[in-house]
Motif scaffolding. Structure first.
Motif, mmCIF file in Angstrom:
data_model
loop_
_atom_site.group_PDB
_atom_site.id
_atom_site.type_symbol
_atom_site.label_atom_id
_atom_site.label_comp_id
_atom_site.label_asym_id
_atom_site.label_seq_id
_atom_site.Cartn_x
_atom_site.Cartn_y
_atom_site.Cartn_z
ATOM 1 N N GLU A 578 -19.155 -22.507 162.049
ATOM 2 C CA GLU A 578 -20.010 -23.855 161.797
ATOM 3 C C GLU A 578 -20.932 -23.923 163.171
ATOM 4 O O GLU A 578 -22.255 -24.446 163.119
ATOM 5 C CB GLU A 578 -19.246 -25.246 161.889
ATOM 6 C CG GLU A 578 -18.763 -25.471 160.512
ATOM 7 C CD GLU A 578 -18.272 -26.997 160.588
ATOM 8 O OE1 GLU A 578 -17.702 -27.394 161.675
ATOM 9 O OE2 GLU A 578 -18.255 -27.580 159.507
ATOM 10 N N LYS A 654 -22.891 -33.283 149.039
ATOM 11 C CA LYS A 654 -22.870 -33.516 150.707
ATOM 12 C C LYS A 654 -21.445 -34.339 150.963
ATOM 13 O O LYS A 654 -20.984 -33.775 152.078
ATOM 14 C CB LYS A 654 -23.734 -34.683 150.953
ATOM 15 C CG LYS A 654 -25.325 -34.344 150.906
ATOM 16 C CD LYS A 654 -26.350 -35.491 151.080
ATOM 17 C CE LYS A 654 -27.712 -34.819 151.190
ATOM 18 N NZ LYS A 654 -28.746 -36.054 151.234
ATOM 19 N N ASN A 656 -18.769 -33.066 149.375
ATOM 20 C CA ASN A 656 -17.660 -31.984 149.797
ATOM 21 C C ASN A 656 -18.240 -31.361 151.067
ATOM 22 O O ASN A 656 -17.105 -30.658 151.568
ATOM 23 C CB ASN A 656 -17.912 -31.123 148.532
ATOM 24 C CG ASN A 656 -17.477 -31.744 147.269
ATOM 25 O OD1 ASN A 656 -16.804 -32.989 147.242
ATOM 26 N ND2 ASN A 656 -17.788 -31.079 146.056
ATOM 27 N N GLU A 657 -19.238 -31.170 151.202
ATOM 28 C CA GLU A 657 -19.558 -30.255 152.438
ATOM 29 C C GLU A 657 -18.988 -31.022 153.822
ATOM 30 O O GLU A 657 -18.563 -30.386 154.577
ATOM 31 C CB GLU A 657 -20.989 -30.127 152.721
ATOM 32 C CG GLU A 657 -21.575 -29.381 153.691
ATOM 33 C CD GLU A 657 -23.000 -29.059 153.637
ATOM 34 O OE1 GLU A 657 -23.695 -30.258 153.584
ATOM 35 O OE2 GLU A 657 -23.591 -27.885 154.253
ATOM 36 N N LYS A 658 -19.162 -32.349 153.408
ATOM 37 C CA LYS A 658 -18.513 -33.143 154.986
ATOM 38 C C LYS A 658 -16.873 -33.113 155.043
ATOM 39 O O LYS A 658 -16.577 -32.807 156.035
ATOM 40 C CB LYS A 658 -18.894 -34.603 154.698
ATOM 41 C CG LYS A 658 -18.712 -35.351 156.071
ATOM 42 C CD LYS A 658 -19.299 -36.910 155.734
ATOM 43 C CE LYS A 658 -19.111 -37.638 157.162
ATOM 44 N NZ LYS A 658 -19.610 -38.907 156.926
ATOM 45 N N SER A 661 -16.406 -29.675 156.357
ATOM 46 C CA SER A 661 -16.432 -29.647 157.901
ATOM 47 C C SER A 661 -15.511 -30.289 158.500
ATOM 48 O O SER A 661 -15.133 -29.719 159.743
ATOM 49 C CB SER A 661 -18.096 -30.311 157.949
ATOM 50 O OG SER A 661 -18.170 -30.301 159.416
ATOM 51 N N SER A 785 -17.900 -21.703 158.182
ATOM 52 C CA SER A 785 -18.523 -22.497 157.256
ATOM 53 C C SER A 785 -19.324 -21.651 156.360
ATOM 54 O O SER A 785 -19.732 -20.484 156.594
ATOM 55 C CB SER A 785 -19.656 -23.477 158.099
ATOM 56 O OG SER A 785 -20.622 -24.374 157.202
ATOM 57 N N TRP A 788 -24.836 -23.490 152.040
ATOM 58 C CA TRP A 788 -24.648 -24.122 150.803
ATOM 59 C C TRP A 788 -25.837 -23.821 149.946
ATOM 60 O O TRP A 788 -26.936 -24.168 150.263
ATOM 61 C CB TRP A 788 -24.711 -25.723 151.263
ATOM 62 C CG TRP A 788 -24.433 -26.570 150.074
ATOM 63 C CD1 TRP A 788 -25.431 -26.856 149.230
ATOM 64 C CD2 TRP A 788 -23.348 -27.143 149.593
ATOM 65 N NE1 TRP A 788 -24.777 -27.921 148.038
ATOM 66 C CE2 TRP A 788 -23.533 -27.969 148.381
ATOM 67 C CE3 TRP A 788 -21.950 -27.085 150.018
ATOM 68 C CZ2 TRP A 788 -22.813 -28.652 147.805
ATOM 69 C CZ3 TRP A 788 -21.087 -27.890 149.361
ATOM 70 C CH2 TRP A 788 -21.348 -28.701 148.467
ATOM 71 N N THR A 896 -19.401 -24.688 147.653
ATOM 72 C CA THR A 896 -19.351 -24.700 148.990
ATOM 73 C C THR A 896 -19.050 -23.284 149.575
ATOM 74 O O THR A 896 -18.778 -23.488 150.797
ATOM 75 C CB THR A 896 -18.381 -26.003 149.595
ATOM 76 O OG1 THR A 896 -17.293 -25.527 149.036
ATOM 77 C CG2 THR A 896 -18.757 -27.152 149.275
#
Length: 929
Positions: A578, A654, A656-658, A661, A785, A788, A896
């Motif tokens: 990340e 967003k 799912n990405e959060k 992360s 990460s 996306w 993702t």
């Protein structure tokens, strides 16, 4: 006897009162001689013997006294009081001389060289006296008397130049050059700039002495035109003085002298078919003159209109003359903008005007001026601790240099030592300074690029291995900082300046600003408004109308925008830390977006998502940020409308990405506080908090919606798939939360698990089962990460099954015993997306809370992950009813970036059974074997 006595006193520098007294006696004699001469005109019958004697006596007095005073004034530079007395004497003498006196005095020189020497010395003396201000500036009468007498003398000597030093055989370039410089110095002296005086004082001077600038300006113009074919010898040397004269803020003077520029252009063009020397010189001089305070908007308009009018009368100069005028007026506009803000306390707009100027000089290929403003900009950035922008600014100069031993042709700037004789030396010094600035600005990726270029030179060109070692060590430290040093992403702000009250470089334009670390929008707005205390801040984010843009006031609009990351091919479908990917989300960005929600259609009070439309404005800047400025102008703007369904898809992506992360952050650093993860998970799994995705189901998954919007069928499937993929992400997040939760929050965690069990059962029954496939990453223990990307287009629907083939893992080669030990140490600190060390797996089985059915499901998932990641390379076993090993065609890649398996939702998943820890450990040992 008076003349010898006075000469002796003056040369000794003593008896000042006696000098003045004796001088008054001499002046009385001169007065009587003038009176006698006037009487002679009335009485022609009288003899002229006495008159001739008086005139010779006057000539002798003037000759000796003028030479003596001239020499004495030059000597007395440091004795200003005595100097002013001698200047008063000289002014008094000059006031008594008329045209005949000057003519007699000139004719008295026995030879032409002696006359030329006298004129040279006199021009130098006058220019010296004018420049050093013998009398205080507020002693108006003495200054104006001196100027009046000097003007009279200069005009008399100008006539001598025309008569005796203009023909081909007698032309003296240096003498004429001295005259022009003296005349321009006289015209531009402070004591004659009437606009600087009060109205009463100005009127008094005009009534008694007139505007001497117009008189000497007309004389300069006439003397220029008298030069004839000798004009070319004064190009380009006289361009600067003539420009200085035309910049004096007196309308009639400007109108009469600006045409001299066209005459210079025409003269050079007729000889060389171009006027490049004239053009280069006027551009160079204009920069320094305007920066020094001269020039205004009126001058720009006059220059443009007069020269265009002159060029149109000469067809051969029409087109090149028009281009030249456009060039000069463009430069004038930028210089005036720069001068208007250069002394402001807030240097933001000074930087902007500096960039406008250096871009202008770059376009017209004036490298010396371009580099000059580069270093002005760099100094401004460093003074405000904008080290990243300072590095990019220096990089522009470094890119102009070659890796060669050629000598430096551009003037040295900044801190560079005169010992840097070659381009290679200067470029190396610049690169080291740039690396330092990038380091201070936390732009280590950019510093690494510079290090690589230097390393290549040290290794392959100059073979300096000691320097190579140093630069490689610096590069290694930058890699380490990327992964270990906290680097918050900056915010970006869109700022619009509307209204005619702003300067031209801001008027009705929009800029994207890059904020500093942890800078709040309120603080940014306060700093933004400080140079414009009368500006009004617009509350709306919509573009203003003509009533605002055309008004005479000042209106500022400011709102936060989001950077739009460009897709990176080298990051696509790869596991990237990340700390690396986050950098590119907020840097090297040229596109920014702002989303404004609005309601459309009939309102549904129970479900706002059904009517929530988004107006998305995308801004594209002139250059990527960060760059040589912290802001750049917006060059294009586009607006698109996002439907409620598309908005829901973006929101799910967003979310799912959060989740991903947060998972990676906690896997990397177990000491992180759990509160952000708790709020994130609870807001999703507990319907009482945010309502969950049930609102989406009500709004978009109904049969009536699909009948009304058949074109949205594909997007509905995407949204369903995103909801399904969220389940394994939530499972991993809750697992981590369960391991880190404190005892006082254990009831909260159990409540969250119960909600998740219900949510999971519902999702898997309606949208299918998604299983995460994770291959162990043995390279590091840092969070990973995935880029996306638009992976939805890769989803192929074959019956009830969605298939995405992940990259086929390669089998690991056999290693030696020492390598096995190293790998074991790496394994202890390695991490996968959802992978755990085996002792953690066993521990997690016993720690998993009820319900028991869910324990079996999680255990089984973890078993498959362990089997799939043993040796880090083997594919996962199937979990279907037959127990057969799956092929890679049965695997899918999540949006993702997770590898996983998508199962059909045609029937409900089987209820899990409880597995004892003993059986599970036996299974692990068999899988190891």
């Amino acid at each position: 006897m008076a003349v010898p006595i006075l000469q002796e006193l003056i040369e000794k520098g003593e008896e000042e009162d006696a000098c003045i007294e004796l001088l008054s006696n001499i002046l009385e004699v001169l007065y009587k001689a003038q009176k006698h001469g006037a009487g002679e005109e009335r009485h022609k019958d009288r003899g002229d013997t006495e008159l001739v004697k008086v005139k010779k006596h006057i000539q002798l007095i003037l000759e000796r006294l003028l030479h003596t005073v001239n020499r004495r004034v030059i000597i007395l530079d440091r004795e200003n009081t005595l100097r002013s007395h001698y200047v008063a004497c000289m002014a008094a003498i000059l006031s008594q001389m008329d045209k005949d006196h000057y003519s007699s005095y000139i004719k008295a020189f026995p030879s032409r060289p002696e006359l030329m020497d006298f004129l040279m010395e006199t021009f130098i003396l006058f220019k010296d006296l004018i420049g050093k201000m013998v009398y205080p500036s507020d002693w108006m009468v003495m200054n104006m008397v001196q100027n009046r007498e000097f003007l009279h003398a200069i005009n008399q000597f100008a006539a001598t130049l025309t008569e005796m030093f203009l023909s081909n055989s007698s032309f003296e370039l240096q003498l004429w050059n001295n005259y022009f410089h003296l005349a321009v110095a006289f015209l531009t002296q402070d004591s004659l700039q009437l606009e600087n005086f009060s109205q009463a004082k100005r009127n008094s001077i005009l009534a008694k002495y007139g505007d001497m600038r117009a008189t000497i300006g007309a004389a300069i113009r006439d003397m220029w035109y008298n030069l004839g074919h000798h004009k070319i010898e004064f190009i380009p040397s006289m361009v600067g003085p003539i420009l200085e004269m035309t910049l004096v803020p007196e309308l009639e003077l400007r109108k009469s002298t600006i045409p001299i520029f066209f005459d210079m252009m025409l003269c050079e063009y007729q000889l060389t078919e171009s006027f490049s020397r004239f053009e280069d010189e006027i551009l160079r001089k204009l920069d320094s003159e305007v920066e020094g305070g001269r020039g205004d908007e009126q001058y720009k308009q006059l220059f443009e209109s007069i020269l265009l009018s002159c060029c149109q009368r000469h067809p051969e100069l029409a087109k090149p003359g028009e281009n030249f005028v456009a060039l000069v007026t463009g430069l004038l506009e930028r210089l005036l903008d720069y001068r208007a803000v250069m002394n402001d306390e807030n240097k933001t707009y000074s930087m902007s005007c500096t960039v406008n100027l250096l871009n202008f000089y770059k376009e017209i290929d004036r490298q010396a001026m371009y580099i000059r403003y580069l270093y002005k900009l760099k100094d401004l950035h460093v003074s405000y601790e904008n080290y990243t922008e300072g590095a990019y600014t220096l990089l522009l100069h470094a890119r102009l240099l070659k890796w060669s031993d050629e000598a430096n042709t551009a003037p040295m700037q900044g801190l560079h030592s005169p010992s840097l004789h070659t381009q290679r030396q200067l470029k190396e010094a610049l690169y080291n300074q740039i690396i330092d600035y990038f380091d201070q600005g936390k732009m280590w990726e950019e510093a690494i690029h510079i290090c690589k270029e230097l390393a290549e030179q040290y290794e392959s060109e100059v073979f300096d291995y000691e320097m190579l070692s140093d630069i490689l060590q610096r590069e290694a430290k930058f890699y380490e900082k990327i992964l270990k040093v906290l680097r918050p992403s900056p915010d970006y702000f869109a700022v619009g300046y509307y209204g005619q009250g702003f300067p031209p470089f801001l008027r009705n334009k929009v800029f994207i600003y890059r904020g500093k670390e942890y800078e709040r929008r309120e603080d940014f707005e306060m700093q933004l408004l400080s140079p414009f205390p009368n500006a009004e801040q617009l509350k709306s984010t919509s573009p203003p109308g003509q009533d605002i843009t055309g008004s005479l006031g000042q209106y500022i609009q400011c709102f936060t925008v989001q950077p739009v990351e460009e897709a990176k091919v080298r990051f696509k479908d790869r596991s990237i830390p990340e700390q690396i990917t986050n950098f590119y989300k907020a840097n090297h960005v040229q596109k920014f977006s702002y989303s404004r929600p609005f309601k459309k259609g009939p309102k549904d009070p129970d479900n706002e998502f059904a009517t929530m439309w988004i107006e998305r404005t995308t801004f594209i800047t002139a250059y990527p940020l960060p760059g040589i400025l912290r802001w750049f102008a917006v060059t294009s703007t586009t607006t698109t409308i996002i439907s409620p369904l598309e908005n829901a898809i973006e929101t799910m992506m967003k979310t799912n990405e959060k989740i991903m992360s947060e998972i990676n952050r906690h896997q990397n650093d177990p000491s992180l506080p759990i509160n952000p993860l708790s709020m994130l998970l609870n807001g999703i799994v507990d319907p009482a908090v945010m309502g969950g995705f049930a609102k989406y189901e009500t709004a978009f998954f109904q049969e009536s919606y699909l009948q009304e919007h058949p074109e949205d069928e594909g997007n509905i499937e995407k949204l369903k798939d995103l909801i399904a993929w969220q389940t394994p992400l939530l499972a991993e997040g809750i697992r981590i939360h369960g391991r880190k939760v404190t005892e006082d929050l254990r009831p909260f965690h159990e409540r969250m698990e119960q909600c998740f069990m219900q949510l999971r059962a519902k999702v898997e029954s309606q949208y299918g089962v998604r299983e995460m496939v994770c291959f162990e990453d043995r390279r590091s223990g840092r969070p990973r990460s995935m880029a996306w990307g638009p992976d939805w287009d890769r989803l192929s629907h074959a019956g009830d099954r969605q298939v995405l083939a992940p990259p086929t893992p390669k089998p690991a080669p056999r290693t030696s015993e020492s390598e096995d030990r190293r790998n074991e140490r790496k394994e202890n600190r390695s991490s996968t997306f959802f992978g755990y060390r085996r002792q953690d797996l066993r521990q997690s089985i016993s720690e998993l809370p009820e319900p028991k059915e869910e324990k079996r499901r999680l255990s089984r998932n973890m078993t498959e992950s362990s089997l799939g990641s043993s040796e880090g390379k083997q594919p996962l076993p199937s979990r279907d009813t037959t127990g057969a090993q799956p092929s890679t065609a049965g695997l899918s890649l999540s949006p993702t970036g997770f590898g996983g398996r998508v199962k059909s939702a045609s029937k409900a998943p089987p209820l899990p059974r409880k597995i004892s820890p003993t059986v599970y450990e036996t299974f692990l040992e068999q899988s190891d074997a």
